[in-house]
Scaffold this active site. Structure first.
Site, short mmCIF file in Angstrom:
data_model
loop_
_atom_site.label_atom_id
_atom_site.label_comp_id
_atom_site.label_asym_id
_atom_site.label_seq_id
_atom_site.Cartn_x
_atom_site.Cartn_y
_atom_site.Cartn_z
N LYS A 169 15.59 4.28 38.71
CA LYS A 169 16.20 2.98 38.99
C LYS A 169 16.09 2.73 40.49
CE LYS A 169 18.14 -0.65 37.21
NZ LYS A 169 17.46 -1.45 36.20
N SER A 371 15.12 -4.11 32.32
CA SER A 371 16.53 -3.88 32.60
C SER A 371 17.37 -4.83 31.75
CB SER A 371 16.81 -4.02 34.09
OG SER A 371 17.99 -3.32 34.43
#
Length: 571
Positions: A169, A371
């Site tokens: 991430k 996401s």
């Protein structure tokens, strides 16, 4: 004696000529294409002169069956088009060619020294490629360039404190690192490799070259126009006037009449059915568009910004489709890098409710569905993506900038009164305390566990396997399909076909954008949140919510904790 003449008789020869005159369709892609139809009035007005992807795909499908249409001429280059959209256009062009229609792409230049790989990839779908004599072919490969702000922020006295789940991430890395971390580089290199594999194979097949030869030509690019012709990448060098003169000559009528040239978008409108008396609408597929960063509230756009996917608007549209007896299946078109976790979860819930109501949901992914963009898609019956779609990024991050040092340098002091220390958790004038970090990490764990559990359930795989694919990692559509995060590769048309099949509908069942609203419905206030007019978007400039002022000062992009990491513009 003078007699009145029927006006229709005067224009009859002209009308007959236009019905029988050969057509050459024209497509100008230099201003790019847009996918999501705006829901706000200003956006709709601005979109009138822009090329819409759905119009091109639908127009070429209709034209493939129209005996009047002889050819397609397209100008490529200019404003970048995402690789997933390019692949959708290439599929439509291939279908048009398969009907025996002639196609030619032309450009003044495929970039000047750089930036020509993606436009050339699009042009390679055409039967013939023509390049202006002074132009070049910058077929030099794909790249992703990331700007890291850490050094500049240190000089300014701004520090960022972020927590994330997990190592892939990488959105916070832009503010906290000076270069790629190992996971960041690994994921980015794989994205470029995956896209290059598909691009090379497609160009090789289209131009009759071996893939190894295409890789050699990419490695030795850019090329002059003459070199491009010699290598078999371009057919010949010609100016625009020569290209159009050749088309007029090639498709002239037997009596020497010239073909009519018409933009694809105008052709689509001319093929629309004329207005008729109101009739009960047949059962069909509802098409719901969701584009841009995901936010709470209504879909919106601000001056100079793109669309923002508002959860209120998208959930209202999905609700309207779910409760409409004429809707047998739903196609949810997602083109989003993610955003708010809460907003994404609200949209996810409506997808679940639609399926529980017996309405199959098929997601069609655009350039991005990552996401939060993956979150809203993962509960669908079927997920369809292009090989070049960027998706996955199942992860979360949270944090804040700390500007105390900058403020001190500027001589700005801060004082505060708060009912508790926690009231200043997100204050940019001080760092997180240990207790606040504990709260942040607990929240990150909760969101990540929720995300991965729901993704595993939606994808029908063990959560342990899903978490191996998660960790915030971004995948191309091709790799996501290989790993089970996506079901099929294809575009919106394929998603519609699947929806018709799952909904027990015929192959020509209508597809309607939702919500369908008349002019009066658009003007009047919604009666309640159950009213389908609640899905109308707005023109606003508060994309960052309560932190809009701070984000604007810092130049931050609109995002939430579920956001595609970094800048993924592929050139």
């Amino acid at each position: 004696m003078l007699t009145a003449m029927d006006p229709s008789k005067i224009f009859e020869p002209l009308s007959r000529l236009r019905r029988t005159q050969p057509l050459v369709l024209e497509l100008d892609l230099t201003e790019g294409v847009f996918d999501n139809p705006p829901t706000d009035p200003v956006g709709q007005l601005l979109a009138l002169r822009r090329t819409r992807l759905a119009d091109v795909v639908d127009g070429l499908r209709r034209a493939a069956r129209d005996h009047r249409v002889q050819a397609l001429v397209a100008r490529v280059g200019g404003r970048p088009i995402g690789i997933a959209k390019v692949q959708e256009l290439r599929a439509a062009i291939a279908e048009f060619r398969a009907a025996g229609k002639y196609t030619v792409a032309w450009t003044e230049s495929f970039g000047e020294l750089a930036g020509g790989t993606v436009p050339y990839y699009l042009a390679s779908a055409f039967e013939r490629i023509r390049l202006q004599p002074s132009g070049d072919l910058a077929l030099s490969g794909l790249s992703i360039e990331t700007h890291f702000l850490r050094g500049g922020l240190d000089k300014l006295g701004i520090a960022f404190e972020f927590g994330k789940r997990h190592e892939y991430k990488n959105a916070p890395n832009v503010y906290m690192e000076e270069a790629y971390t190992e996971p960041h580089r690994e994921a980015t290199e794989r994205i470029i490799s995956s896209m290059t594999e598909r691009l090379v194979d497609d160009i090789a097949a289209a131009r009759g070259l071996e893939p190894a030869r295409v890789r050699e030509l990419i490695a030795s690019g850019p090329h002059s126009g003459e070199e491009a012709v010699e290598a078999g990448l371009v057919d010949d060098l010609a100016y625009r006037d020569e290209i159009y003169a050749d088309l007029r000559k090639q498709f002239a009528t037997v009596d020497g009449g010239e073909p009519r040239v018409q933009y694809v978008s105008r052709y689509v409108r001319s093929q629309a059915l004329p207005p008729s008396l109101p009739q009960p609408q047949a059962a069909g597929v509802a098409l719901v568009h969701g584009a841009g960063p995901i936010m709470l509230g209504r879909t919106r756009r601000g001056p100079g910004t793109g669309p923002m996917m508002g959860s209120d608007s998208i959930t209202a549209a999905l609700r309207a489709a779910r409760t409409d007896d004429r809707v047998r299946a739903i196609v949810f078109r997602v083109d989003s890098p993610g955003g708010s976790y809460i907003a994404s979860d609200a949209i996810w819930r409506e997808v679940v409710l639609a399926r529980k109501a017996g309405k199959p949901v098929v997601v069609s992914m655009g350039d991005f569905a990552a996401s939060g963009g993956y979150f809203v898609a993962m509960a669908a019956d079927t997920i369809v993506a292009q090989p070049g779609t960027l998706t996955g990024s199942i992860g979360v991050f949270a944090g804040k900038p700390v500007m105390s040092e900058l403020l001190q340098r500027l001589g700005i002091t801060t004082d505060a009164v708060a009912s508790s220390e926690n009231a200043r958790t997100l204050s940019v004038t001080r760092a997180f305390s240990r207790e606040e970090w504990d709260k942040i990490n607990s929240w990150l764990d909760r969101v990540y566990d929720d995300f991965t559990a729901k993704a595993a359930e939606g994808r029908g795989m063990p959560v342990e396997r899903l978490r191996e694919l998660a960790k915030g990692r971004v995948w191309t559509g091709a790799d996501a399909a290989a790993n089970g995060l996506v079901d099929e590769l294809g575009g919106l048309r394929r998603a519609v076909a699947i929806a018709r099949e799952k909904g027990g509908l015929p192959a020509d069942a209508p597809v309607r954008a939702y919500p369908q609203l008349g002019m009066l419905e658009r003007l009047r206030p919604a009666e309640s949140s159950e009213d389908r007019s609640a899905a109308i978007g707005s023109l606003r400039l508060d994309a960052w919510g309560p932190l809009s002022t701070l984000a604007a000062r810092l130049g931050l992009p609109a995002h939430g904790p579920l956001m595609l990491p970094g800048d993924w513009t592929v050139r």
